[in-house]
Motif scaffolding. Structure first.
Motif, short mmCIF file in Angstrom:
data_model
loop_
_atom_site.label_atom_id
_atom_site.label_comp_id
_atom_site.label_asym_id
_atom_site.label_seq_id
_atom_site.Cartn_x
_atom_site.Cartn_y
_atom_site.Cartn_z
N ARG A 57 -2.42 2.74 -2.09
CA ARG A 57 -2.76 1.54 -2.85
C ARG A 57 -3.88 0.78 -2.16
O ARG A 57 -3.99 0.81 -0.93
N ASP A 58 -4.73 0.06 -2.99
CA ASP A 58 -5.81 -0.76 -2.43
C ASP A 58 -5.22 -1.88 -1.61
O ASP A 58 -4.19 -2.48 -1.96
N GLY A 59 -5.92 -2.19 -0.58
CA GLY A 59 -5.49 -3.32 0.22
C GLY A 59 -5.86 -4.65 -0.40
O GLY A 59 -6.57 -4.71 -1.39
N ARG A 60 -5.34 -5.74 0.17
CA ARG A 60 -5.65 -7.07 -0.34
C ARG A 60 -7.12 -7.42 -0.08
O ARG A 60 -7.71 -6.95 0.87
#
Length: 251
Positions: free
Chosen positions: A46-49
């Motif tokens: 998943r993409d990070g913040r």
């Protein structure tokens, strides 16, 4: 036998290498690498913040793009305050005065035109009078036409005149002179059409002067209701109205 000894030596060597590396650093670990084909890649994580927003960079040195289409007009603004009144203009000319001046100019133009026409008329009048004879207030002019009494009377009336009705010897002599020039007897504006034997001017005026030829009027054959003047002696004779005679007009 030889192959088994070689495999055993490779395993022992690898184990000794891993133990030495473990003693040199507690963080690093050693995994036994088995021989075989590499496995498949796993699914992406998943993409990070999003990180914190960075500072605004400097404006680029590239050329400015073209201006876009104007947007929709906004709502009208509030009405501004009234401006300072301007200077008072010059007083205009009264309407009645302007209309009067225009009318006077038109009248003057008409007067000038009338004077020009009057001068032109007088010029023609003088030319006509040279061909006629004037006695007192009367001018006698020959038309040089030979017509019946009715036709001649209509021709003179169209010109604003009438057949001659001499009131004295001088007027009778003027008519005789024009008749002599035309070498033809001329009709007078005298007849007894209304009452036989009672001669009057065609306008209804009584005949106060006569110059009958001896034995005339005699109403020859009962058809002589008009009067002619004889050019040779200026005497009168009753004559048929339907015959042709010289037409002289009296103005």
């Amino acid at each position: 036998m030889h192959i088994l000894q070689l495999f055993t030596a490779l395993v022992v060597g690898t184990s000794l290498g891993c133990t030495a590396a473990s003693e040199a650093s507690e963080v690093n670990t050693c995994t036994v690498m088995a021989c075989g084909n590499p496995g498949l890649n796993g699914l992406p994580g998943r993409d990070g913040r999003d990180g914190a927003k960075g500072e605004k960079g400097d404006q680029g040195a590239g050329q400015k793009g073209q201006q876009g289409f104007p947007g929709k007009a906004g709502p009208p603004g509030l009405e501004g305050p009234m401006g300072t009144p301007g200077l008072v203009g010059h007083k205009g000319q009264k309407g009645e005065t302007a209309a009067t001046d225009t009318f006077q100019r038109q009248v003057q133009a008409l007067e000038n035109r009338f004077q020009a026409l009057q001068a032109e008329f007088n010029s023609y009048k003088q030319a006509v009078l040279l061909q006629g004879l004037t006695v007192g207030q009367k001018t006698f002019i020959s038309t040089h036409q030979h017509e019946t009494f009715a036709s001649g009377r209509a021709r003179c009336a169209k010109a604003g005149a009438a057949l001659p009705c001499p009131m004295n010897a001088a007027e009778n002599a003027a008519v005789q002179e024009l008749a002599k020039r035309g070498s033809k007897f001329a009709f007078l504006n005298i007849n007894d059409i209304q009452t036989e034997g009672s001669f009057v001017c065609a306008n209804g005026a009584a005949v106060r002067y006569t110059h009958w030829k001896k034995g005339e009027p005699n109403n020859y054959n009962g058809v002589e209701d008009c009067v002619i003047i004889i050019p040779e002696n200026a005497q009168w004779n009753d004559f048929s109205c339907d015959q042709s005679g010289l037409i002289i007009c009296e103005f």
